[in-house]
Design an enzyme around this catalytic site. Sequence first.
Site, PDB file in Angstrom:
ATOM      1  N   CYS A 120     -13.861  -1.446 -13.687  1.00 11.70           N
ATOM      2  CA  CYS A 120     -15.293  -1.866 -13.710  1.00 11.70           C
ATOM      3  C   CYS A 120     -15.054  -3.011 -14.665  1.00 11.70           C
ATOM      4  O   CYS A 120     -14.155  -3.602 -15.373  1.00 11.70           O
ATOM      5  CB  CYS A 120     -16.259  -1.217 -14.414  1.00 11.70           C
ATOM      6  SG  CYS A 120     -16.274   0.491 -13.804  1.00 11.70           S
ATOM      7  N   ARG A 153     -12.822  -7.327  -8.907  1.00 10.10           N
ATOM      8  CA  ARG A 153     -12.108  -5.935  -9.456  1.00 10.10           C
ATOM      9  C   ARG A 153     -12.829  -4.860  -8.812  1.00 10.10           C
ATOM     10  O   ARG A 153     -12.317  -3.810  -8.907  1.00 10.10           O
ATOM     11  CB  ARG A 153     -12.174  -5.745 -10.906  1.00 10.10           C
ATOM     12  CG  ARG A 153     -11.670  -6.693 -11.611  1.00 10.10           C
ATOM     13  CD  ARG A 153     -12.167  -6.973 -13.078  1.00 10.10           C
ATOM     14  NE  ARG A 153     -11.248  -7.527 -13.679  1.00 10.10           N
ATOM     15  CZ  ARG A 153     -10.515  -7.108 -14.963  1.00 10.10           C
ATOM     16  NH1 ARG A 153     -10.450  -5.748 -14.935  1.00 10.10           N
ATOM     17  NH2 ARG A 153      -9.612  -7.732 -15.499  1.00 10.10           N
ATOM     18  N   TRP A 209     -16.972  -0.072 -10.380  1.00 12.23           N
ATOM     19  CA  TRP A 209     -15.914   0.445  -9.443  1.00 12.23           C
ATOM     20  C   TRP A 209     -15.869   1.927  -9.795  1.00 12.23           C
ATOM     21  O   TRP A 209     -15.367   2.590 -10.682  1.00 12.23           O
ATOM     22  CB  TRP A 209     -14.725  -0.316  -9.585  1.00 12.23           C
ATOM     23  CG  TRP A 209     -13.564   0.595  -8.782  1.00 12.23           C
ATOM     24  CD1 TRP A 209     -12.562   1.481  -9.457  1.00 12.23           C
ATOM     25  CD2 TRP A 209     -13.165   0.170  -7.564  1.00 12.23           C
ATOM     26  NE1 TRP A 209     -11.616   1.499  -8.458  1.00 12.23           N
ATOM     27  CE2 TRP A 209     -12.065   0.919  -7.264  1.00 12.23           C
ATOM     28  CE3 TRP A 209     -13.856  -0.330  -6.428  1.00 12.23           C
ATOM     29  CZ2 TRP A 209     -11.685   1.055  -5.834  1.00 12.23           C
ATOM     30  CZ3 TRP A 209     -13.264  -0.410  -5.219  1.00 12.23           C
ATOM     31  CH2 TRP A 209     -12.161   0.255  -4.894  1.00 12.23           C
ATOM     32  N   ASN A 251     -16.831   0.733 -19.674  1.00  9.87           N
ATOM     33  CA  ASN A 251     -15.250   0.911 -18.687  1.00  9.87           C
ATOM     34  C   ASN A 251     -14.452   2.082 -19.391  1.00  9.87           C
ATOM     35  O   ASN A 251     -14.575   2.345 -20.642  1.00  9.87           O
ATOM     36  CB  ASN A 251     -14.437  -0.480 -18.851  1.00  9.87           C
ATOM     37  CG  ASN A 251     -15.118  -1.330 -17.987  1.00  9.87           C
ATOM     38  OD1 ASN A 251     -16.272  -1.387 -17.561  1.00  9.87           O
ATOM     39  ND2 ASN A 251     -14.419  -2.927 -18.192  1.00  9.87           N
ATOM     40  N   GLY A 252     -13.848   2.620 -18.324  1.00 10.14           N
ATOM     41  CA  GLY A 252     -12.994   3.611 -19.046  1.00 10.14           C
ATOM     42  C   GLY A 252     -13.550   5.108 -18.546  1.00 10.14           C
ATOM     43  O   GLY A 252     -14.399   5.367 -17.635  1.00 10.14           O
ATOM     44  N   GLU A 278       9.676   3.884   1.186  1.00 13.55           N
ATOM     45  CA  GLU A 278       8.829   2.898   0.715  1.00 13.55           C
ATOM     46  C   GLU A 278       9.163   1.745   0.401  1.00 13.55           C
ATOM     47  O   GLU A 278       8.859   0.704   0.474  1.00 13.55           O
ATOM     48  CB  GLU A 278       8.146   3.670  -0.416  1.00 13.55           C
ATOM     49  CG  GLU A 278       6.884   2.886  -1.277  1.00 13.55           C
ATOM     50  CD  GLU A 278       5.883   2.244  -0.556  1.00 13.55           C
ATOM     51  OE1 GLU A 278       5.711   2.878   0.586  1.00 13.55           O
ATOM     52  OE2 GLU A 278       4.850   1.646  -0.907  1.00 13.55           O
ATOM     53  N   LYS A 289       8.090  -1.830   1.616  1.00 15.41           N
ATOM     54  CA  LYS A 289       7.737  -2.965   0.928  1.00 15.41           C
ATOM     55  C   LYS A 289       8.683  -4.304   1.287  1.00 15.41           C
ATOM     56  O   LYS A 289       8.011  -5.371   1.382  1.00 15.41           O
ATOM     57  CB  LYS A 289       7.988  -2.592  -0.846  1.00 15.41           C
ATOM     58  CG  LYS A 289       7.043  -1.910  -1.442  1.00 15.41           C
ATOM     59  CD  LYS A 289       5.567  -2.346  -1.404  1.00 15.41           C
ATOM     60  CE  LYS A 289       4.847  -1.954  -0.252  1.00 15.41           C
ATOM     61  NZ  LYS A 289       3.796  -0.824  -0.399  1.00 15.41           N
ATOM     62  N   GLU A 322       7.396  -5.891   4.646  1.00 19.76           N
ATOM     63  CA  GLU A 322       5.970  -6.128   4.759  1.00 19.76           C
ATOM     64  C   GLU A 322       5.642  -7.645   4.024  1.00 19.76           C
ATOM     65  O   GLU A 322       4.919  -8.312   4.351  1.00 19.76           O
ATOM     66  CB  GLU A 322       5.056  -5.241   4.462  1.00 19.76           C
ATOM     67  CG  GLU A 322       4.876  -4.735   3.247  1.00 19.76           C
ATOM     68  CD  GLU A 322       3.569  -3.639   2.969  1.00 19.76           C
ATOM     69  OE1 GLU A 322       2.770  -3.829   3.705  1.00 19.76           O
ATOM     70  OE2 GLU A 322       4.061  -2.744   2.079  1.00 19.76           O
ATOM     71  N   HIS A 344      25.874   8.880  11.552  1.00 22.76           N
ATOM     72  CA  HIS A 344      25.505   9.009  13.108  1.00 22.76           C
ATOM     73  C   HIS A 344      25.067   7.959  13.874  1.00 22.76           C
ATOM     74  O   HIS A 344      24.323   8.240  14.917  1.00 22.76           O
ATOM     75  CB  HIS A 344      24.494  10.435  13.164  1.00 22.76           C
ATOM     76  CG  HIS A 344      25.048  11.558  12.668  1.00 22.76           C
ATOM     77  ND1 HIS A 344      25.907  12.385  12.945  1.00 22.76           N
ATOM     78  CD2 HIS A 344      24.987  12.221  11.210  1.00 22.76           C
ATOM     79  CE1 HIS A 344      26.493  13.432  12.087  1.00 22.76           C
ATOM     80  NE2 HIS A 344      25.568  13.189  11.222  1.00 22.76           N
ATOM     81  N   LYS A 349      -5.993  -5.576   4.066  1.00 16.93           N
ATOM     82  CA  LYS A 349      -5.969  -4.343   2.977  1.00 16.93           C
ATOM     83  C   LYS A 349      -6.484  -3.293   3.653  1.00 16.93           C
ATOM     84  O   LYS A 349      -6.104  -2.133   3.246  1.00 16.93           O
ATOM     85  CB  LYS A 349      -6.771  -5.116   1.902  1.00 16.93           C
ATOM     86  CG  LYS A 349      -6.512  -4.108   0.839  1.00 16.93           C
ATOM     87  CD  LYS A 349      -5.336  -4.034  -0.001  1.00 16.93           C
ATOM     88  CE  LYS A 349      -5.113  -2.870  -0.944  1.00 16.93           C
ATOM     89  NZ  LYS A 349      -3.672  -2.743  -0.978  1.00 16.93           N
TER      90      LYS A 349
HETATM   91  C1  F6R Z   1       1.544  -0.978   2.788  1.00 19.70           C
HETATM   92  C2  F6R Z   1       0.359  -0.642   2.934  1.00 19.70           C
HETATM   93  C3  F6R Z   1      -0.327   0.102   4.161  1.00 19.70           C
HETATM   94  C4  F6R Z   1      -1.383   1.203   3.841  1.00 19.70           C
HETATM   95  C5  F6R Z   1      -1.814   1.637   5.053  1.00 19.70           C
HETATM   96  C6  F6R Z   1      -2.893   2.910   4.754  1.00 19.70           C
HETATM   97  O1  F6R Z   1       1.766  -1.354   1.323  1.00 19.70           O
HETATM   98  O2  F6R Z   1      -0.603  -0.694   2.012  1.00 19.70           O
HETATM   99  O3  F6R Z   1       0.886   0.667   4.789  1.00 19.70           O
HETATM  100  O4  F6R Z   1      -0.626   2.057   3.091  1.00 19.70           O
HETATM  101  O5  F6R Z   1      -2.405   0.688   6.080  1.00 19.70           O
HETATM  102  O6  F6R Z   1      -3.981   2.401   4.249  1.00 19.70           O
HETATM  103  P1  F6R Z   1      -4.763   3.469   3.432  1.00 19.70           P
HETATM  104  O7  F6R Z   1      -3.937   3.989   2.426  1.00 19.70           O
HETATM  105  O8  F6R Z   1      -5.775   2.604   2.794  1.00 19.70           O
HETATM  106  O9  F6R Z   1      -5.237   4.467   4.538  1.00 19.70           O
END
Ligand code: F6R
Length: 614
Positions: free
Chosen positions: A2, A27, A78, A104-105, A487, A491, A494, A510, A609
């Site tokens: 927050c 935030r 938040w 906050n916290g 993962e 990363k 992307e 294989h 996002k």
């Molecule tokens: C990768 C990334 C995406 C999300 C995916 C699911 O860095 O951010 O692969 O993980 O779109 O999103 P959520 O977790 O919001 O359902």
Amino acid sequence: MCGIVGYTGTKAAKDILISGLKRLEYRGYDSAGVALERAQEGGTTLDVIRRVGKVAGLESELAGVDAASTCGIGHTRWATHGRPSMVNAHPHVSCDGRIAIVHNGIIENFAELRTELEGRGHRFASETDTEVFAHLIEEAYAQTHDLLAALREACARVVGAYGIAAVCADEPGVIAVARKDSPIIIGRGEHGSYVASDIIAVIDATRDVVVLEDGQFARLTPADIEYTDAQGVPIEPAVTHIDWDIDMAEKGGYPDFMLKEIYEQPRVVRDTLVGRMTAGELDIDELGLSMEELNLIDRVYVIACGTSYHAGLIAKNLIEAWARIPCEVEAASEFRYRNPIITPSTLVVAVSQSGETADTLAAIRDARIKGAKVFGITNVVGSPVARESDGVIYTKANKEIAVASTKSFIGQVVSLTLLALLLAQVKGKLTTGQVRMLFRELGDTAEQIQWVLDTQGEHIRDAAAACVDAHSALFVGRGMGAAIANEGALKLKEISYLHAEAYAAGEMKHGPIALIDPGFPVIAVATKSPVYDKTVSNLKECEARGARIIVVATEGDDDIREIADHVIYIPRVRDAFCAITATVPLQLLAREVALMRGCDVDQPRNLAKSVTVE
Ligand code: F6R
């Protein structure tokens, strides 16, 4: 996460609070509010104005409020405890409305404190943990008639994290402030005194600030600021001059949000574990399932997308190893079209940072229709995933701004680990003593991540330079290492647009080994684990074909240098928790490669996002 802002001086407080809150809004913004002092005949009173939604809504509401007030506190929320709503929005007030606070916290012992305060006649208006602070201060103020002394007494009762600012109608012009494990900065400007949870909120007014330390307190007045320690003894904290521009300030001095969020990960581990072990017992109160229902579970599906799916791969290892329940991990987009076997004793665990991913939501609805119990793991309180699940664990990552998930992943893995421990305990596969020991070790990963952040930067940059001109890269590992490799590859591709693929190291021979020619980057997770030797053998096969080998290894493993061109170390950690620690260097590696290739690490092309379309 927050945001707090407060001002006492000679100018209109409402304008300063609104402009500060707008700066903090990035935030998180499920609600916002202010408390403004108003002088009237017979004394001062407090006007508390709150709105659900963005700060712009609060601003419209305040347009009709006169600008005479020169002292107030504001907050943008938040949600962590209590859904986003008007009653849960800050500021919270004492029973008589003469004390208002923003916080906050997380207050770990709020449930006990609330019961105790209600027993003494206090009336609570919200579901938040924060509100106990307002009532504790009210009680202490009745004795001390000194806001700062009352805040000190309240803080002595609270277990948890706080950055807090309080005002009291009986002490016009005074803001009392305290901090423990949640940032607070304080500064003097030309027109008065300022407090905020982040320099960004007040950077236009002051650049010489005190960064309050844990256990320090401050009393702000229009003309002065006094600082004390927890005993009330005056102190003189150091003043820091901030020369960041606005963009740097938003990122907390980091060059990008991704790096800032990677560095927040030790806190995410700690916050996600706060309140999860009470009196030696695992405590997941939002579970929504009784112990009897949990005991009947005979199959688990983890459904998720992208990075959240990878958190599921880690969970599968833990749930099967500890609870001995078969666990499948499925891309949510596939799950609902596959007619999976679901019975009333099936637990579906839906993992989603945003809590609004369309594929995951559709899969939740489908699973419920088919009779499964659904448990959500999400970062957003009150999100559709939380609302549509039978129970939920909230990761405490706070708002994630960089498109590529980093700290959310760590929050998800920690939360899923808690769920695995709980299932194991309920099924009688782990004793209470074992669960406590594992919980402690899980908490230790916060420090282990910090060690990686503090010590491995140079090695990661060298390894990144070795990948930057490649056309493709392979991420490999076995067991937990294979899950982590997924993962790492996601990363890298992307944010750097470099093609990357993850493979179980034993599968290389294989097929994928055909890709390897001299200089081809192979990035391996080969930490000390029961499959370490096997992984090393697979890496030797790659080495023999000229691959450039980068290894995430366990500190002290010097032998690995015989085959590795670059080694990035993590501290020695139980294999079950290695995903938390070993993912961090892969996040940093991806970021370095992306920067070297001139990419925007916060907003990679073609991505969003929150993915609300199927
Ligand atoms: C990768 C990334 C995406 C999300 C995916 C699911 O860095 O951010 O692969 O993980 O779109 O999103 P959520 O977790 O919001 O359902």
